[in-house]
Design an enzyme around this catalytic site. Sequence first.
Site, short mmCIF file in Angstrom:
data_model
loop_
_atom_site.label_atom_id
_atom_site.label_comp_id
_atom_site.label_asym_id
_atom_site.label_seq_id
_atom_site.Cartn_x
_atom_site.Cartn_y
_atom_site.Cartn_z
N GLY A 1 42.36 0.85 -89.83
CA GLY A 1 41.29 1.27 -89.09
C GLY A 1 40.72 2.70 -89.11
CG HIS A 2 39.73 4.30 -92.20
ND1 HIS A 2 39.42 4.30 -93.67
CD2 HIS A 2 41.11 4.53 -92.20
CE1 HIS A 2 40.65 4.14 -94.10
NE2 HIS A 2 41.70 4.30 -93.44
CB THR A 3 37.71 6.35 -85.97
OG1 THR A 3 38.56 5.27 -85.29
CG2 THR A 3 36.33 6.83 -84.87
NE ARG B 1 50.10 -1.89 -81.86
CZ ARG B 1 50.72 -2.14 -82.84
NH1 ARG B 1 52.13 -2.69 -82.66
NH2 ARG B 1 50.35 -2.02 -83.85
N PRO B 2 48.66 2.51 -77.40
CG PRO B 2 49.87 2.96 -75.43
CD PRO B 2 49.10 1.63 -76.30
CE LYS C 1 44.69 6.27 -94.26
NZ LYS C 1 45.70 6.44 -93.03
CD GLN D 1 47.58 -0.43 -93.96
OE1 GLN D 1 47.41 -0.49 -95.17
NE2 GLN D 1 46.65 -0.95 -93.18
CG HIS E 1 44.32 15.38 -85.31
ND1 HIS E 1 43.61 15.29 -83.86
CD2 HIS E 1 44.07 14.25 -85.87
CE1 HIS E 1 43.13 13.92 -84.00
NE2 HIS E 1 43.25 13.34 -85.03
N GLY F 1 40.84 20.12 -90.97
CA GLY F 1 40.08 19.56 -90.08
C GLY F 1 40.15 20.44 -88.62
CB VAL F 2 38.47 22.95 -86.72
CG1 VAL F 2 39.76 23.93 -87.88
CG2 VAL F 2 37.27 23.02 -87.66
CG ASP G 1 47.09 5.09 -86.95
OD1 ASP G 1 45.98 4.51 -87.55
OD2 ASP G 1 47.89 4.74 -86.42
#
Length: 432
Positions: free
Chosen positions: A40-42, A302-303, A16, A223, A330, A417-418, A13
């Site tokens: 999971g990739h968003t 999940r949080p 990537k 992962q 981030h 990344g911004v 998470d």
Amino acid sequence: MPVVVVMGAQWGDEGKGKFVDLLAERAQVVVRSTGGSNAGHTVWAGGRQYKLHQVPSGILYPGTLCVIGHGVVLDPPKLLEEMDRLASQGVDLSNLRISGGAHIVFPFHIRLDEAEEDRKGDRKIGTTRRGIGPAYMDKFARVGIRLVDMLDRDEFLPKLTALVEEKNRILEKVYGLPGFTVEEIAEPYLEYAERLRPYVANTVELVNDAIDAGKNVLFEGAQGHLLDIDFGTYPYVTASHPIAAGAIIGAGVGPTKVSRVVGVVKAYTSRVGEGPFPTELHGEEAHRIREEGHEYGTTTGRPRRIGWLDLVMVRYACRVSGITDLAVPHLDTLAKTGLPTLKVCVGYRMSDGTVTREFPVGLKALSQVEPVYEELPNWEWSAEMSTARQYDELPEGARRYVRLIEDVTGVRVSILGVGSERTQAIYRSAIF
Ligand code: IMP
């Protein structure tokens, strides 16, 4: 021509998807070769959100060949559902190729994953409950069923019958749960196989041909380093190899072919699932980062647990995977939290009082370490931060943060990344 591996350098998470998507623009081939539907990739592109689990992110570029290698464990109904969803969003799937060597996740793997987690109670791993561990167990026990078997009814049925019998014994006798009939699995899975047949190819040849032809080839990790079965925080790990070496094993490519390894490091740390987490935060600080960073699992909702950036861990990932470049998303999230002080872990104080940058092998030692922090003032969030496209447009505080990452890991930060959009990135060094 470059062959690039992009991998997570934390607990997954890391974001990537964004960098794979960015780099995929210049790649002719994108390969996913480890893990399964647990990933999971968003990806945000053109104001639209795409959620990818098993299909490589390169699929969003028409003309890019996207390969699922044999190191993946495939969940056919979930894969087909994902393919249908992407098609309904207008994504062209004609360039998808799947290795016949990929092992199949069956419903009994999922039931066993759930049963095992429930049985463990407080000692549970916190898996995604997608059957990943049990499917890899069958692979290594040499009883697994591969996609190539499922394409051949005569091969498939006896193998499935033997596997169902064995799993039913465990489900019924050990866990007191209902088993499965061969028929209820065989017919739908034979249908899934027919739907997947047009995509099946000799991916080892495809990927090696592309490399030999000098094409840009991108390996999309799944992962993260600390979830690696050998080098992660065992037993709180996944059942595959998210490290850089896993990507090439899972695709059938030799180590001499890889030119760059990009480690993705979120500007803070997060993890889902159980296990020690030295820089974990609780309360208001965790809440602010989680909300600004939308830190909820793509696969499970999940949080995520949240903590400060841990450079001892990232340095370890850099060593094990030979990371040549770091990508840091981030930065904007940290700024937006408005937290006045940011902490970065630069060492571990061990129970005997010594300070080290070595990542401990044992979980007991890891759960006893005390992070040694360097404190940095937060940089003021401003519109320029998310619109910055050059490194020197970033606030000095953010650049100081980046320098600290480079100093401790000894690896350059090549991309930043911004923001979540494709364009919201800063390149300091070209990867392709
Ligand atoms: P499994 O892969 O479902 O067996 O889960 C094992 C561990 O890996 C658990 O802690 C999961 O939360 C974690 N995990 C698996 N896949 C991902 C991922 O894509 N991102 C983050 N954590 C993951």
